[in-house]
Structure formats: C-alpha cells, structure tokens
Design a protein around this motif. Structure first.
Motif, PDB file in Angstrom:
ATOM      1  N   LEU A  56     -13.192   0.687  -4.779  1.00 58.30           N
ATOM      2  CA  LEU A  56     -11.694   0.234  -4.943  1.00 58.30           C
ATOM      3  C   LEU A  56     -10.964   1.609  -4.349  1.00 58.30           C
ATOM      4  O   LEU A  56      -9.880   1.377  -4.117  1.00 58.30           O
ATOM      5  CB  LEU A  56     -11.293  -0.295  -6.340  1.00 58.30           C
ATOM      6  CG  LEU A  56     -11.736  -1.585  -6.712  1.00 58.30           C
ATOM      7  CD1 LEU A  56     -11.201  -1.990  -8.041  1.00 58.30           C
ATOM      8  CD2 LEU A  56     -11.774  -2.788  -5.806  1.00 58.30           C
TER       9      LEU A  56
ATOM     10  N   ARG B 290      -8.596   1.248  -1.269  1.00 58.40           N
ATOM     11  CA  ARG B 290      -7.695   0.296  -1.306  1.00 58.40           C
ATOM     12  C   ARG B 290      -6.239   0.743  -1.670  1.00 58.40           C
ATOM     13  O   ARG B 290      -5.422   0.284  -1.655  1.00 58.40           O
ATOM     14  CB  ARG B 290      -8.014  -0.753  -2.131  1.00 58.40           C
ATOM     15  CG  ARG B 290      -9.130  -1.872  -1.589  1.00 58.40           C
ATOM     16  CD  ARG B 290      -9.380  -3.067  -2.585  1.00 58.40           C
ATOM     17  NE  ARG B 290     -10.368  -3.590  -1.908  1.00 58.40           N
ATOM     18  CZ  ARG B 290     -10.224  -5.076  -2.356  1.00 58.40           C
ATOM     19  NH1 ARG B 290      -9.229  -5.928  -3.009  1.00 58.40           N
ATOM     20  NH2 ARG B 290     -11.122  -5.805  -1.879  1.00 58.40           N
ATOM     21  N   ALA B 291      -6.516   2.145  -2.291  1.00 58.89           N
ATOM     22  CA  ALA B 291      -5.347   2.977  -2.724  1.00 58.89           C
ATOM     23  C   ALA B 291      -4.921   3.998  -1.827  1.00 58.89           C
ATOM     24  O   ALA B 291      -5.764   4.848  -1.508  1.00 58.89           O
ATOM     25  CB  ALA B 291      -5.567   3.239  -3.993  1.00 58.89           C
TER      26      ALA B 291
ATOM     27  N   ARG C 278      -2.252   0.073 -13.735  1.00 61.98           N
ATOM     28  CA  ARG C 278      -2.279  -0.698 -12.574  1.00 61.98           C
ATOM     29  C   ARG C 278      -1.732  -0.070 -11.369  1.00 61.98           C
ATOM     30  O   ARG C 278      -0.602   0.762 -11.411  1.00 61.98           O
ATOM     31  CB  ARG C 278      -1.454  -2.048 -12.916  1.00 61.98           C
ATOM     32  CG  ARG C 278      -1.649  -3.071 -11.902  1.00 61.98           C
ATOM     33  CD  ARG C 278      -0.873  -4.369 -12.192  1.00 61.98           C
ATOM     34  NE  ARG C 278       0.136  -4.236 -13.254  1.00 61.98           N
ATOM     35  CZ  ARG C 278       1.443  -3.952 -12.453  1.00 61.98           C
ATOM     36  NH1 ARG C 278       1.759  -3.738 -11.337  1.00 61.98           N
ATOM     37  NH2 ARG C 278       2.552  -3.639 -13.394  1.00 61.98           N
TER      38      ARG C 278
ATOM     39  N   LYS D  27       0.824  -1.856  -4.817  1.00 65.81           N
ATOM     40  CA  LYS D  27       1.024  -1.479  -3.498  1.00 65.81           C
ATOM     41  C   LYS D  27       2.656  -1.558  -3.166  1.00 65.81           C
ATOM     42  O   LYS D  27       3.216  -1.077  -2.348  1.00 65.81           O
ATOM     43  CB  LYS D  27       0.418  -2.596  -2.496  1.00 65.81           C
ATOM     44  CG  LYS D  27      -1.044  -1.880  -2.319  1.00 65.81           C
ATOM     45  CD  LYS D  27      -1.104  -0.797  -1.360  1.00 65.81           C
ATOM     46  CE  LYS D  27      -2.701  -0.594  -0.887  1.00 65.81           C
ATOM     47  NZ  LYS D  27      -2.733   0.588  -0.281  1.00 65.81           N
TER      48      LYS D  27
ATOM     49  N   ASP E 140      -3.192  -6.085  -6.610  1.00 64.38           N
ATOM     50  CA  ASP E 140      -3.144  -4.995  -7.350  1.00 64.38           C
ATOM     51  C   ASP E 140      -4.430  -4.646  -8.027  1.00 64.38           C
ATOM     52  O   ASP E 140      -5.047  -5.661  -8.331  1.00 64.38           O
ATOM     53  CB  ASP E 140      -2.012  -5.288  -8.531  1.00 64.38           C
ATOM     54  CG  ASP E 140      -0.520  -5.195  -8.346  1.00 64.38           C
ATOM     55  OD1 ASP E 140      -0.406  -4.999  -6.959  1.00 64.38           O
ATOM     56  OD2 ASP E 140       0.075  -5.432  -8.906  1.00 64.38           O
ATOM     57  N   LEU E 141      -4.423  -3.315  -8.379  1.00 69.65           N
ATOM     58  CA  LEU E 141      -5.765  -2.964  -8.857  1.00 69.65           C
ATOM     59  C   LEU E 141      -5.479  -2.523 -10.370  1.00 69.65           C
ATOM     60  O   LEU E 141      -4.411  -1.921 -10.415  1.00 69.65           O
ATOM     61  CB  LEU E 141      -6.460  -1.649  -8.054  1.00 69.65           C
ATOM     62  CG  LEU E 141      -6.386  -1.790  -6.550  1.00 69.65           C
ATOM     63  CD1 LEU E 141      -6.678  -0.285  -5.935  1.00 69.65           C
ATOM     64  CD2 LEU E 141      -7.587  -2.941  -6.225  1.00 69.65           C
TER      65      LEU E 141
ATOM     66  N   ILE F 124     -10.070   2.017 -13.519  1.00 68.57           N
ATOM     67  CA  ILE F 124      -9.335   0.989 -12.502  1.00 68.57           C
ATOM     68  C   ILE F 124     -10.503   0.591 -11.819  1.00 68.57           C
ATOM     69  O   ILE F 124     -11.005   1.093 -11.035  1.00 68.57           O
ATOM     70  CB  ILE F 124      -8.330   1.714 -11.809  1.00 68.57           C
ATOM     71  CG1 ILE F 124      -7.351   2.147 -12.529  1.00 68.57           C
ATOM     72  CG2 ILE F 124      -7.821   0.911 -10.764  1.00 68.57           C
ATOM     73  CD1 ILE F 124      -6.104   2.910 -11.979  1.00 68.57           C
ATOM     74  N   ASP F 125     -10.979  -0.740 -12.068  1.00 72.09           N
ATOM     75  CA  ASP F 125     -12.008  -1.467 -11.749  1.00 72.09           C
ATOM     76  C   ASP F 125     -12.228  -2.790 -11.277  1.00 72.09           C
ATOM     77  O   ASP F 125     -13.039  -3.344 -11.175  1.00 72.09           O
ATOM     78  CB  ASP F 125     -13.489  -1.246 -12.761  1.00 72.09           C
ATOM     79  CG  ASP F 125     -12.998  -1.722 -13.911  1.00 72.09           C
ATOM     80  OD1 ASP F 125     -11.859  -2.434 -14.101  1.00 72.09           O
ATOM     81  OD2 ASP F 125     -13.759  -1.808 -14.924  1.00 72.09           O
ATOM     82  N   ARG F 126     -10.779  -3.349 -10.918  1.00 74.22           N
ATOM     83  CA  ARG F 126     -10.589  -4.703 -10.717  1.00 74.22           C
ATOM     84  C   ARG F 126      -9.625  -5.024  -9.885  1.00 74.22           C
ATOM     85  O   ARG F 126      -8.723  -4.293  -9.817  1.00 74.22           O
ATOM     86  CB  ARG F 126     -10.833  -5.620 -11.693  1.00 74.22           C
ATOM     87  CG  ARG F 126      -9.562  -5.602 -12.965  1.00 74.22           C
ATOM     88  CD  ARG F 126      -9.786  -6.475 -14.174  1.00 74.22           C
ATOM     89  NE  ARG F 126      -8.775  -6.063 -14.944  1.00 74.22           N
ATOM     90  CZ  ARG F 126      -7.716  -6.693 -15.452  1.00 74.22           C
ATOM     91  NH1 ARG F 126      -7.408  -7.587 -14.633  1.00 74.22           N
ATOM     92  NH2 ARG F 126      -6.688  -6.200 -16.288  1.00 74.22           N
ATOM     93  N   VAL F 127      -9.654  -6.152  -9.205  1.00 72.58           N
ATOM     94  CA  VAL F 127      -8.490  -6.488  -8.031  1.00 72.58           C
ATOM     95  C   VAL F 127      -8.002  -7.730  -8.809  1.00 72.58           C
ATOM     96  O   VAL F 127      -8.759  -8.716  -9.047  1.00 72.58           O
ATOM     97  CB  VAL F 127      -9.197  -6.815  -6.949  1.00 72.58           C
ATOM     98  CG1 VAL F 127      -7.900  -7.266  -6.004  1.00 72.58           C
ATOM     99  CG2 VAL F 127      -9.586  -5.604  -6.008  1.00 72.58           C
TER     100      VAL F 127
END
Length: 103
Positions: free
Chosen positions: A3, A6-7, A66, A69, A79-80, A98-101
């Motif tokens: 992930l 994605r950040a 969390r 974006k 959000d992650l 932080i391991d999920r969307v």
C-alpha cells in the motif's frame, strides 16, 4: 509495503484513539503527514475531542491510523487504514500497521 505506493509524503494522516465499546467519535487525535511516518506519538486527555469523553475514562481503547488523500477527517472510500488491538489506556509501544483500503 503493497500500500505504500498509494500514499504520497504530503497526504494527511490521522491517528486517533477511540473506545471500541462506545461511540465511533475519537477520544483524542493527532494530525500529521505520511512524510512523518513512522512516528512515535502519545495520545492523552489534553487532546480530548469532547471534555466528557477522555482516554483515561475508557476501560480500553483502540488506536487507528488513517491516510486521507482528501485531507478530510471523515473516512472516505480509498483511504488507507490500520487498527490496533484493544489496549488499556496508557499502554506503551502500541504499533499500528496501515494495511487496508477502505471500501
């Protein structure tokens, strides 16, 4: 690591404590950016979101992180996020991955 791409460093991160048996409203929160992670932090009653809802009054808490974006405090699709196991108020060395969307 999957992930992380994605950040962006400037994305907003909210880290907050809440009572897993109570309201979804955070008991305390801090705001930072992805570029500041990993981060050692402390949440306490001086950061309370409401004067009648404090960390010290909870029997146990969960810590949630969390990445937003949009920069908005309200969770949004995409959000992650990550969540700790329930811990006692005042617990030390609590790690949040932080391991999920969010759907």
């Amino acid at each position: 690591p999957k992930l992380a791409a994605r950040a962006a460093p400037g994305d907003t991160v909210f880290i907050f404590a809440r009572d897993p048996d109570g309201s979804r409203m955070p008991l305390a929160a801090i705001k930072l950016t992805v570029g500041e992670l990993p981060k050692t932090f402390s949440l306490n009653d001086s950061m309370a979101m409401a004067p009648t809802a404090t960390i010290s009054a909870a029997k146990r808490i969960v810590i949630e992180a969390r990445i937003s974006k949009s920069g908005q405090a309200t969770a949004q699709t995409g959000d992650l996020a990550g969540l700790s196991a329930p811990v006692a108020p005042g617990a030390r060395d609590v790690r949040v991955l932080i391991d999920r969307v969010l759907p």
